[in-house]
Design an enzyme around this catalytic site. Sequence first.
Site, short mmCIF file in Angstrom:
data_model
loop_
_atom_site.label_atom_id
_atom_site.label_comp_id
_atom_site.label_asym_id
_atom_site.label_seq_id
_atom_site.Cartn_x
_atom_site.Cartn_y
_atom_site.Cartn_z
N LYS A 283 1.20 -1.53 0.30
CA LYS A 283 0.25 -0.37 0.50
C LYS A 283 0.84 0.93 -0.15
CE LYS A 283 -4.11 -2.22 1.10
NZ LYS A 283 -3.62 -3.57 1.07
C1 LIG Z 1 -4.74 -4.51 0.82
C2 LIG Z 1 -3.87 -6.13 0.94
C3 LIG Z 1 -4.51 -7.51 -0.27
C4 LIG Z 1 -5.52 -6.96 -1.23
O1 LIG Z 1 -4.99 -5.74 -1.79
P1 LIG Z 1 -6.35 -5.35 -3.14
O2 LIG Z 1 -5.74 -4.12 -3.79
O3 LIG Z 1 -7.35 -4.70 -1.93
O4 LIG Z 1 -6.78 -6.79 -3.60
C5 LIG Z 1 -3.62 -8.04 0.00
N1 LIG Z 1 -2.48 -7.98 0.34
C6 LIG Z 1 -1.94 -7.25 1.39
C7 LIG Z 1 -0.59 -7.08 2.50
C8 LIG Z 1 -2.44 -6.24 1.93
O5 LIG Z 1 -2.45 -4.96 3.14
#
Ligand SMILES: *Cc1c(COP(=O)(O)O)cnc(C)c1O
Length: 493
Positions: free
Chosen positions: A110
């Site tokens: 993120k």
């Molecule tokens: C947010 C997240 C996901 C999922 O990603 P999306 O964009 O919501 O599909 C997978 N793994 C981790 C570690 C995350 O923080």
Amino acid sequence: MEYVSTRGDQKVLSKEAIYLGIANNGGLFTPVSIPKIDFEHLKELNSYKKVAKYIFSLYLTDFSKEEIDDCIEKAYATGKFDTKDVVELKKLNSNLFALELWHGPTYAFKDVALQVLPHLLIRSMPDSYKKALILVATSGDTGKAALEGFRDVEKTKIVVFYPSEGVSDVQKRQMTTQEGKNTYVAGIIGNFDDAQSGVKEIFTNPRYVETINKMGYFFTSANSINFGRLLPQVVYYIWSYLELLRKGFIKESEKINFVVPTGNFGNILAGYFAKRMGLPISKLIVASNINSVVSDFIKTGVYDRRREFYKTISPSMDILVASNLERLLYLVTGNFEMVKKYMLDLKENGYFKVEKDVLMSIQSDFWGDFSTDFETKKAIKSVYNEFSYLIDTHSAVGFDVYRKYKDKTSDITKTVILQTANPYKFAKDVVNALFDDEYNNIDPFEAIEILYQKTKVEIPEGIKGLLSKAVLHPDVIEKDKMFDFILEKIKDS
Ligand SMILES: *Cc1c(COP(=O)(O)O)cnc(C)c1O
């Protein structure tokens, strides 16, 4: 480049799409057309930042070149990510690669987008505009990454809601110890979908909007419903293709697969944008945990949220309503009325079904399956044994689903598995996966130490010091008290 609401009626430029976050009618802003990559130009770009600037310039046509350069330079300044080029591609064998997206300040993918978003937002707000009040619902990683991205950013305040029993101990601790004058955090009694629908309800309630407008604020979102979150994620698909090419691991125009651990469908949708831009991608492989609402949809064309919600060891993917799927439905059908009908069916009946041709189009780009917690743990152990490579629980869902994909299709296309979090964020489950539940009764922070003793994989700096940091945000609230919490926090500041 114009952006339309997936439900029609509103068309804006990128700055407006970014500061509004979501369209008036609840739809998501999506580019009217997808630009093509100029590969001759791309091949000359020899750093992550240069690729990012190029890709941004194709989408953010109402930003000046200086504005884009400034956003990228600040977001990816030296020292923010603990690797040279923001992300890192590791070769596991001649067919399999791991794309590490967790080198940012909070150790999940993120960060790649949330380090940029505040800079995009500041430059998108009209001068006279009120302060931005950023609302975030998080299943764990978005919250912390958004708090770090927005902390002490002028003209913004950020409020994060997380499910109080639905995140890992490290994730919770990362959020409750957040510093910064403009940051607020509360756990809610409920799951991620409760947090997300609570935030959506606040955004679209005219009475709430008016109340905070009068106080000098406007709402916006740092969730992946904001196009400013999606765009930075498109970059690493394109960068990793270039990297594979440069290192001689693939030939020019050779197709590759990407496996993406999926929750809200944001990350993999960015891969779909890259594919539509002309990147030679064969399949985008959706890897779900047992909350397999998205991978089931890819298999059957029926999106059905009428099912039990499970808490898993990959909590950032514990989601039953994947917001970004709405963008895919628009991009595939090009039809607002159809998207509106799907979303209405989902809201009123708890499911929707797409037509056969829509499903076939989706299946030509995507493949999907899911992994149980038991299988996920097995994957952590077998990947460590086979490649001496330590992975987290979410990335392990990706490895396990890739194994299933190969078993079912015998496809030998070279494949990149996205690594979405550093294993230390989920140390307790990782250490128990490696050592057959020997450490089931230990403290989650002790698990970090044991994982280090056993593997000698370095503990990230920000996780080492976590236990000794003061808890600044202890609140846990009822889910119908979210707006009250916001009011109380912004009242006297
Ligand atoms: C947010 C997240 C996901 C999922 O990603 P999306 O964009 O919501 O599909 C997978 N793994 C981790 C570690 C995350 O923080």
